[in-house]
Design a protein around this motif. Structure first.
Motif, PDB file in Angstrom:
ATOM      1  N   UNK A 226      11.181   4.121  52.515  1.00 29.31           N
ATOM      2  CA  UNK A 226      11.911   2.962  51.974  1.00 29.31           C
ATOM      3  C   UNK A 226      12.457   3.299  50.593  1.00 29.31           C
ATOM      4  N   UNK A 227      11.649   3.977  49.807  1.00 28.15           N
ATOM      5  CA  UNK A 227      12.066   4.363  48.461  1.00 28.15           C
ATOM      6  C   UNK A 227      13.244   5.330  48.492  1.00 28.15           C
ATOM      7  N   UNK A 228      13.262   6.242  49.497  1.00 28.44           N
ATOM      8  CA  UNK A 228      14.337   7.237  49.593  1.00 28.44           C
ATOM      9  C   UNK A 228      15.687   6.600  49.863  1.00 28.44           C
ATOM     10  N   UNK A 229      15.692   5.373  50.408  1.00 24.61           N
ATOM     11  CA  UNK A 229      16.959   4.684  50.663  1.00 24.61           C
ATOM     12  C   UNK A 229      17.751   4.527  49.371  1.00 24.61           C
ATOM     13  N   UNK A 230      17.053   4.354  48.253  1.00 25.81           N
ATOM     14  CA  UNK A 230      17.714   4.049  46.983  1.00 25.81           C
ATOM     15  C   UNK A 230      17.783   5.256  46.052  1.00 25.81           C
ATOM     16  N   UNK A 231      17.685   6.455  46.639  1.00 22.50           N
ATOM     17  CA  UNK A 231      17.624   7.665  45.818  1.00 22.50           C
ATOM     18  C   UNK A 231      18.859   7.828  44.941  1.00 22.50           C
ATOM     19  N   UNK A 232      20.040   7.472  45.460  1.00 28.40           N
ATOM     20  CA  UNK A 232      21.271   7.736  44.735  1.00 28.40           C
ATOM     21  C   UNK A 232      21.570   6.693  43.651  1.00 28.40           C
ATOM     22  N   UNK A 233      20.807   5.598  43.606  1.00 30.30           N
ATOM     23  CA  UNK A 233      21.049   4.589  42.563  1.00 30.30           C
ATOM     24  C   UNK A 233      19.809   4.370  41.702  1.00 30.30           C
ATOM     25  N   UNK A 234      18.773   5.182  41.915  1.00 32.49           N
ATOM     26  CA  UNK A 234      17.516   4.924  41.227  1.00 32.49           C
ATOM     27  C   UNK A 234      17.646   5.068  39.714  1.00 32.49           C
ATOM     28  N   UNK A 235      18.458   6.017  39.249  1.00 32.81           N
ATOM     29  CA  UNK A 235      18.506   6.306  37.819  1.00 32.81           C
ATOM     30  C   UNK A 235      19.031   5.129  37.002  1.00 32.81           C
ATOM     31  N   UNK A 236      20.050   4.421  37.513  1.00 28.88           N
ATOM     32  CA  UNK A 236      20.638   3.352  36.701  1.00 28.88           C
ATOM     33  C   UNK A 236      20.379   1.966  37.297  1.00 28.88           C
TER      34      UNK A 236
END
Length: 714
Positions: A226-236
């Motif tokens: 589930x966490x990997x779904x948001x990998x590309x927006x996690x930083x901001x």
């Protein structure tokens, strides 16, 4: 920038990351074949496949998700101990890694769907994996169903708090796509928005993201997925994933059943309520807080609760089961990816700076301020070049797969030994040397290393050894490909050369000259043509490619002992240290790492093209005659002595003008066939100087002299 451009940029980022993950997958599988019980390696390959699947789903790449899920399922069985690592399993998984890589390269080329041939290949590979799948999951390989819902794990309820960053839309991210993908790995039972976070209509920026969601998800997927779904927006973005309130008791009971000796962090990760990524972030926060306050670190459980990562009841349950507390350390390593084109532009600018600095030095003299500027420019040059330097070990380790596959094909047992992987060289050189090294490795496996039975007849171990070694030497990098095989057969090579008309019958050649014949176009001593060799194509291309990189190649062999092929290359193709010489009105640059000394040309040479150098006969080349430069030579000429592959040769010039940093400029297509010139440079005075390619220069001169001496005999 349009939305399509933003999405293309995001997809390019995914492709770059995916290539690294595929390489991790392949390296890990090869490591598992050698060490089947390496638990950490199993975890590494599983995480690589898991991350690939999750990231692919984010972009709606259904074919990649379905294929990778089957691979992940097999690796999951290995990780759980239900399936053992065997050569057959590795042989089935390695082509799958290749297929995933091919699909990634298809994405890079703009193909978002596989063609018919690629789809058929994928189906064949998945069919080969069916014997390793858990019962009832073999149909995943062929029925085309969404694999995300096929996990046998019990479903759990999660509460997701999603606060997307203001630049998410500008970065090509669609918040709704994340919600759609969540629906593919579970059931989204409720979605609510936070309208209070929206500004007034007149204050809204159409390109800024103000969206925030509260989501309830029922899924059998682990929290990492589930966490990997948001990998590309996690930083901001602010992404919080916690168990739903009615599931807290279930986690508390699960934690109570866990061993008492675990640390709090291990208990929470083992229960599935915290991921390794979240724990790493919490440890980083813990260290930063302790550094700022100068006091003892805050307990990790308090940080997890404070930042909304874990509810208080679950942390309390973990603390109750903890028998001893051990402080954990976390090393935070950050890297940044830089577009290669930007880096090349920086190198070009540094090169122009070096030229401008040289020009300024000629006009301003050698004052103290000018000396300081020269020092700073030199530091900038070294720092800029260091950005392009990468360890060669990554490239060398890729040959583990080649050695394995070729060994299986040839029925040979070969171990690969890699040393010197920390040696660094220009990334551009690393990419361009891969193909020549590939041919040398395959050639050693095919021609050099004998079959096990033949090796044992000669008193050798049945398993051959191929060694790849790299090291720095006098401003160059040397790469060696060595085997402990049969060695080169001098007489057979010479006979084949005479048969093909490459060498005249009765010609007397040194051992090195005979061994160099293997680099002649069309030359081969193989008795049969195979998939690997026998067509006489390859070694000449290797030498041509190495020469194009301003490098040299030499052979060292002993019959029955083995062969070493040694490639010597410059560390970089951008800027070199050179030695400037003058011949009439022309200027030439000799690479400084090739220069051994400079002497005055004696008035009475031993012959037309040689001189006495402290009792040694030294051949020399008159650059004025070689390049047909008009005018009379200087009264006192000098000889620049260069060394190439152990052979010393003199270059006769009119003037020695000293050392300088040289920016290499390509000559263009018109001069691409020049053998003895590797490029040009602009001097501080604005004049053009040609850069001599010492290897071909010496070899070409030796060949001409050999032909001249052979003519009277003929």
């Amino acid at each position: 920038m349009s939305a399509d451009d933003d999405m293309r940029e995001a997809l390019d980022t995914f492709v770059t990351e995916a290539r690294d993950l595929v390489q991790q997958l392949e390296d890990g599988l090869l490591e598992l074949e050698a060490h089947p019980s390496a638990a950490e390696t199993v975890n590494t390959v599983f995480r690589a496949a898991h991350t690939l699947k999750g990231s692919s789903g984010l972009f709606g790449l259904r074919h990649l998700v379905q294929f990778t899920h089957v691979v992940e399922t097999v690796l999951g069985s290995v990780r759980e101990g239900d399936l053992g690592v065997s050569p057959g399993l590795v042989s089935s998984l390695l082509p799958c890694a290749d297929h995933i890589g091919a699909m990634i390269e298809g994405l890079a080329a703009g193909r978002l769907e596989p063609d018919a041939a690629q789809a058929a290949e994928g189906a064949r590979l998945l069919a080969a994996l069916e014997p390793y799948l858990p019962d009832g999951q073999g149909a995943l390989a062929t029925d085309g169903a969404d694999p995300a819902g096929g996990d046998p794990a019990p479903e759990r309820a999660w509460r997701l708090s999603l606060r997307f960053g203001p630049d998410s839309l500008r970065n090509g991210m669609d918040p709704l796509s994340f919600l759609r993908y969540l629906a593919s790995i579970g059931t989204v039972s409720r979605v609510s928005t936070d309208a209070a976070a929206l500004p007034a209509a007149e204050e809204m920026d159409p390109e800024t993201c103000y969206l925030a969601f509260e989501v309830e998800l029922l899924s059998g997927a682990p929290k990492e997925e589930i966490e990997a779904v948001f990998e590309f927006v996690r930083e901001d973005s602010d992404i919080r994933i916690v168990p739903a309130d009615h599931q807290l008791d279930a986690y508390v009971w699960a934690i109570r059943a866990m061993p008492e000796s675990d640390r709090v962090g291990d208990v929470l990760i083992g229960s599935g309520v915290v991921t390794e990524l979240e724990m790493t972030e919490a440890l980083r926060i813990q260290q930063e807080q302790a550094a700022r306050s100068g006091t003892q670190p805050v307990p990790i459980g308090e940080i997890l609760v404070e930042h909304g990562i874990v509810p208080r009841p679950i942390v309390d349950a973990a603390l109750n089961r903890q028998r001893k507390t051990t402080e954990s350390r976390s090393q935070d390593t950050t890297t940044i990816r830089i577009d290669a084109a930007r880096l090349d532009r920086l190198i070009d600018l540094v090169g122009e700076l070096v030229i401008a600095q040289s020009s300024t030095g000629l006009r301003a003299g050698a004052g103290e301020a000018q000396g300081e500027v020269m020092r700073l420019v030199d530091e900038v040059r070294h720092s800029a070049l260091a950005l392009r330097m990468v360890p060669i070990g990554t490239t060398l380790r890729r040959f583990e797969r080649v050695v394995r596959d070729v060994g299986v094909e040839l029925h040979k047992e070969v171990s690969l030994v890699i040393t010197g992987g920390d040696a660094e060289m220009d990334k551009a050189l690393v990419e361009r040397i891969s193909d020549p090294l590939l041919h040398l490795v395959r050639n050693s496996l095919d021609h050099g290393i004998e079959a096990p039975a033949e090796r044992q007849r000669h008193g050798k171990s049945g398993q051959g050894t191929l060694r790849l070694n790299a090291y720095h030497d006098a401003g160059s990098i040397v790469i060696e490909v060595s085997d402990d095989g049969r060695g080169l057969d001098r007489e057979r090579i010479l006979a084949k050369a005479v048969e093909r008309g490459v060498v005249a019958a009765g010609a007397v050649l040194s051992d090195q000259e005979v061994y160099d014949l293997i680099f002649e176009p069309g030359f081969s001593t193989a008795e049969t043509v195979s998939n690997l060799s026998g067509r006489g194509v390859g070694m000449d291309v290797v030498r041509r490619n190495v020469t194009a990189l301003r490098g040299s190649i030499e052979v060292d062999t002993a019959r029955g002992v083995g062969t070493t092929i040694r490639i010597r290359l410059p560390l970089t193709l951008a800027i070199i240290d050179g030695f400037l010489v003058g011949v009439g009105s022309a200027s030439f640059i000799v690479p400084l790492d090739r220069v051994t000394e400079c002497v005055e040309l004696p008035p009475g040479p031993l012959g037309r093209d040689c001189m006495n150098l402290r009792g040694e006969v030294l051949p020399f080349i008159r650059l004025r005659e070689l390049f047909d430069i008009p005018g009379e030579p200087a009264r006192r000429q000098n000889v620049v002595i260069v060394e190439q592959s152990g052979q010393r040769t003199g270059l006769v010039v009119d003037a020695l003008l000293g050392e300088l940093q040289t920016v290499i400029k390509p000559l263009g297509v018109l001069f691409s066939r020049l053998k003895c010139i590797s490029g040009s440079t602009i001097l501080g005075s604005g004049e053009i100087a040609l850069i001599l390619d010492v290897g071909p220069l010496v070899a070409d001169h030796s060949e001409r002299e050999h032909l001249l001496r052979a003519r009277p005999a003929a």
